[in-house]
Design a protein around this motif. Structure first.
Motif, mmCIF file in Angstrom:
data_model
loop_
_atom_site.group_PDB
_atom_site.id
_atom_site.type_symbol
_atom_site.label_atom_id
_atom_site.label_comp_id
_atom_site.label_asym_id
_atom_site.label_seq_id
_atom_site.Cartn_x
_atom_site.Cartn_y
_atom_site.Cartn_z
ATOM 1 N N LEU A 2 0.829 -1.215 0.000
ATOM 2 C CA LEU A 2 0.000 0.000 0.000
ATOM 3 C C LEU A 2 0.860 1.261 0.000
ATOM 4 C CD1 LEU A 2 -2.901 -1.032 2.402
ATOM 5 C CD2 LEU A 2 -2.916 -0.923 -0.098
ATOM 6 N N ASN A 3 1.968 1.239 0.744
ATOM 7 C CA ASN A 3 2.861 2.406 0.728
ATOM 8 C C ASN A 3 3.443 2.623 -0.660
ATOM 9 O OD1 ASN A 3 2.435 2.910 3.425
ATOM 10 N ND2 ASN A 3 4.258 1.827 4.093
ATOM 11 N N GLU A 4 3.763 1.526 -1.357
ATOM 12 C CA GLU A 4 4.300 1.634 -2.712
ATOM 13 C C GLU A 4 3.242 2.167 -3.674
ATOM 14 O OE1 GLU A 4 5.556 -2.415 -3.071
ATOM 15 O OE2 GLU A 4 7.524 -1.993 -2.197
ATOM 16 N N LEU A 5 1.984 1.774 -3.471
ATOM 17 C CA LEU A 5 0.899 2.309 -4.297
ATOM 18 C C LEU A 5 0.705 3.800 -4.019
ATOM 19 C CD1 LEU A 5 -1.373 1.978 -6.332
ATOM 20 C CD2 LEU A 5 -2.840 1.191 -4.448
ATOM 21 N N ASP A 6 0.717 4.187 -2.750
ATOM 22 C CA ASP A 6 0.595 5.611 -2.403
ATOM 23 C C ASP A 6 1.690 6.424 -3.098
ATOM 24 O OD1 ASP A 6 -1.501 4.942 -0.707
ATOM 25 O OD2 ASP A 6 -0.359 5.256 1.142
ATOM 26 N N GLU A 7 2.917 5.954 -3.001
ATOM 27 C CA GLU A 7 4.032 6.701 -3.593
ATOM 28 C C GLU A 7 3.939 6.716 -5.119
ATOM 29 O OE1 GLU A 7 6.977 9.338 -3.719
ATOM 30 O OE2 GLU A 7 5.868 8.704 -1.934
ATOM 31 N N THR A 8 3.420 5.650 -5.714
ATOM 32 C CA THR A 8 3.198 5.623 -7.159
ATOM 33 C C THR A 8 2.184 6.689 -7.559
ATOM 34 O OG1 THR A 8 3.785 3.288 -7.368
ATOM 35 C CG2 THR A 8 2.333 4.203 -9.068
ATOM 36 N N ILE A 9 1.096 6.780 -6.821
ATOM 37 C CA ILE A 9 0.073 7.804 -7.103
ATOM 38 C C ILE A 9 0.680 9.194 -6.966
ATOM 39 C CG2 ILE A 9 -2.100 8.811 -6.290
ATOM 40 C CD1 ILE A 9 -2.910 5.878 -5.496
ATOM 41 N N ARG A 10 1.471 9.398 -5.915
ATOM 42 C CA ARG A 10 2.137 10.701 -5.718
ATOM 43 C C ARG A 10 3.012 11.041 -6.937
ATOM 44 N NH1 ARG A 10 3.124 12.848 -0.901
ATOM 45 N NH2 ARG A 10 3.215 10.835 0.136
ATOM 46 N N GLN A 11 3.802 10.069 -7.404
ATOM 47 C CA GLN A 11 4.691 10.315 -8.541
ATOM 48 C C GLN A 11 3.909 10.600 -9.825
ATOM 49 O OE1 GLN A 11 7.956 10.861 -8.276
ATOM 50 N NE2 GLN A 11 7.564 10.599 -6.098
ATOM 51 N N ILE A 12 2.805 9.914 -10.029
ATOM 52 C CA ILE A 12 1.973 10.184 -11.208
ATOM 53 C C ILE A 12 1.424 11.600 -11.151
ATOM 54 C CG2 ILE A 12 -0.214 9.584 -12.346
ATOM 55 C CD1 ILE A 12 0.434 6.635 -11.611
ATOM 56 N N LEU A 13 0.912 12.010 -9.996
ATOM 57 C CA LEU A 13 0.345 13.363 -9.876
ATOM 58 C C LEU A 13 1.415 14.435 -10.048
ATOM 59 C CD1 LEU A 13 -2.202 12.829 -6.959
ATOM 60 C CD2 LEU A 13 -2.701 13.111 -9.410
ATOM 61 N N ILE A 14 2.580 14.217 -9.467
ATOM 62 C CA ILE A 14 3.649 15.219 -9.562
ATOM 63 C C ILE A 14 4.218 15.271 -10.973
ATOM 64 C CG2 ILE A 14 6.021 15.719 -8.820
ATOM 65 C CD1 ILE A 14 5.157 14.758 -5.998
ATOM 66 N N ASN A 15 4.542 14.116 -11.549
ATOM 67 C CA ASN A 15 5.231 14.096 -12.836
ATOM 68 C C ASN A 15 4.280 14.169 -14.025
ATOM 69 O OD1 ASN A 15 8.094 13.806 -11.969
ATOM 70 N ND2 ASN A 15 7.238 12.033 -10.942
ATOM 71 N N ALA A 16 3.350 13.228 -14.133
ATOM 72 C CA ALA A 16 2.416 13.253 -15.267
ATOM 73 C C ALA A 16 1.410 14.390 -15.125
ATOM 74 C CB ALA A 16 1.698 11.910 -15.390
ATOM 75 N N GLY A 17 1.049 14.717 -13.876
ATOM 76 C CA GLY A 17 0.079 15.790 -13.641
ATOM 77 C C GLY A 17 0.693 17.164 -13.490
ATOM 78 N N ARG A 18 2.014 17.196 -13.517
ATOM 79 C CA ARG A 18 2.760 18.457 -13.431
ATOM 80 C C ARG A 18 2.401 19.282 -12.189
ATOM 81 N NH1 ARG A 18 1.759 19.020 -19.503
ATOM 82 N NH2 ARG A 18 3.556 17.932 -20.352
ATOM 83 N N LEU A 19 2.283 18.596 -11.051
ATOM 84 C CA LEU A 19 2.096 19.309 -9.789
ATOM 85 C C LEU A 19 3.476 19.585 -9.206
ATOM 86 C CD1 LEU A 19 -0.830 17.352 -8.061
ATOM 87 C CD2 LEU A 19 -0.955 19.437 -9.426
ATOM 88 N N ASP A 20 3.803 20.829 -9.050
ATOM 89 C CA ASP A 20 5.100 21.219 -8.509
ATOM 90 C C ASP A 20 5.076 21.037 -6.989
ATOM 91 O OD1 ASP A 20 7.412 22.441 -7.631
ATOM 92 O OD2 ASP A 20 7.063 24.328 -8.698
ATOM 93 N N PRO A 21 5.911 20.129 -6.441
ATOM 94 C CA PRO A 21 5.907 19.899 -4.990
ATOM 95 C C PRO A 21 6.223 21.146 -4.161
ATOM 96 C CG PRO A 21 7.227 18.230 -6.108
ATOM 97 C CD PRO A 21 6.850 19.258 -7.133
ATOM 98 N N ALA A 22 6.873 22.129 -4.761
ATOM 99 C CA ALA A 22 7.126 23.377 -4.041
ATOM 100 C C ALA A 22 5.849 24.205 -3.913
ATOM 101 C CB ALA A 22 8.202 24.194 -4.762
ATOM 102 N N GLU A 23 4.883 23.943 -4.808
ATOM 103 C CA GLU A 23 3.632 24.712 -4.826
ATOM 104 C C GLU A 23 2.431 23.944 -4.277
ATOM 105 O OE1 GLU A 23 3.386 27.929 -5.950
ATOM 106 O OE2 GLU A 23 5.564 27.922 -6.195
ATOM 107 N N VAL A 24 2.425 22.606 -4.470
ATOM 108 C CA VAL A 24 1.271 21.780 -4.106
ATOM 109 C C VAL A 24 1.750 20.530 -3.376
ATOM 110 C CG1 VAL A 24 -0.704 20.464 -4.997
ATOM 111 C CG2 VAL A 24 -0.007 22.566 -6.155
ATOM 112 N N ASP A 25 1.145 20.256 -2.220
ATOM 113 C CA ASP A 25 1.430 19.017 -1.492
ATOM 114 C C ASP A 25 0.512 17.912 -1.978
ATOM 115 O OD1 ASP A 25 3.459 19.886 0.225
ATOM 116 O OD2 ASP A 25 2.039 20.564 1.760
ATOM 117 N N VAL A 26 0.979 16.677 -1.882
ATOM 118 C CA VAL A 26 0.148 15.494 -2.107
ATOM 119 C C VAL A 26 0.178 14.717 -0.796
ATOM 120 C CG1 VAL A 26 -0.201 13.375 -3.427
ATOM 121 C CG2 VAL A 26 0.681 15.428 -4.572
#
Length: 186
Positions: A2-26
């Motif tokens: 489950l932790n690996e799935l959570d981190e996968t979702i985070r990476q998809i949102l940040i990279n494919a979704g172009r969410l800048d971690p400096a601007e938006v938290d996941v």
């Protein structure tokens, strides 16, 4: 897993979704009143609130592995489980919240399977054991048959304001342990 799935979702949102971690938290925390009062910047919250077996994918019987060798074993087919996330956006202005939620929807809907030949570019977003996962990792977003039947009751239980949300469902297989089948027959 489950932790690996959570981190996968985070990476998809940040990279494919172009969410800048400096601007938006996941975040994957429970979105209760205490949590939401501590938000410092725009946040996408992916709260895992339900896990249940996808019974229509269940297969009966046993399979033989490495037949005719000293390592012959029987194994039942895997069980498949749906992980359901409640995805919400948290900002100061409702317009920004809606924009952020739409951006998340546009991102997640692009990937109905997280690990197939058409999504090889997602391979580097997959974390841990999900990188070599033997079954398709199916995902769906904002479907009518979601588990959350009464959003008002959910938010009341969390003592928080009702928020627009997306359901994000990821189906993962769970391999069952092999059982030694005995020495090969003559």
């Amino acid at each position: 897993m489950l932790n690996e799935l959570d981190e996968t979702i985070r990476q998809i949102l940040i990279n494919a979704g172009r969410l800048d971690p400096a601007e938006v938290d996941v975040s994957f925390d429970i979105p209760n009143r205490e949590w939401s009062s501590g938000i410092a910047k725009p946040t996408v919250n992916c709260y895992l609130f339900d896990i249940h077996e996808r019974r229509v994918l269940r297969e009966d019987g046993w399979r033989l592995e490495e037949r005719g060798t000293p390592r012959t074993a029987r194994r039942q087919p895997p069980l498949f489980y749906e992980m359901t996330y409640l995805v919400t956006a948290w900002t100061r202005a409702v317009e920004d919240e809606h924009r952020l939620l739409w951006q998340v929807l546009r991102t997640l809907v692009r990937f109905p399977v997280l690990n197939n030949e058409r999504t090889t570019h997602l391979r580097h977003y997959l974390q841990g054991d999900l990188q070599d996962y033997p079954w398709p990792i199916a995902a769906s977003v904002a479907q009518m048959e979601g588990v959350l039947k009464s959003p008002g009751e959910f938010w009341t239980a969390l003592e928080n304001q009702i928020k627009p949300s997306l359901s994000y469902v990821v189906t993962l297989g769970l391999d069952r342990e092999a059982v030694v089948a005995g020495p090969p027959g003559l």
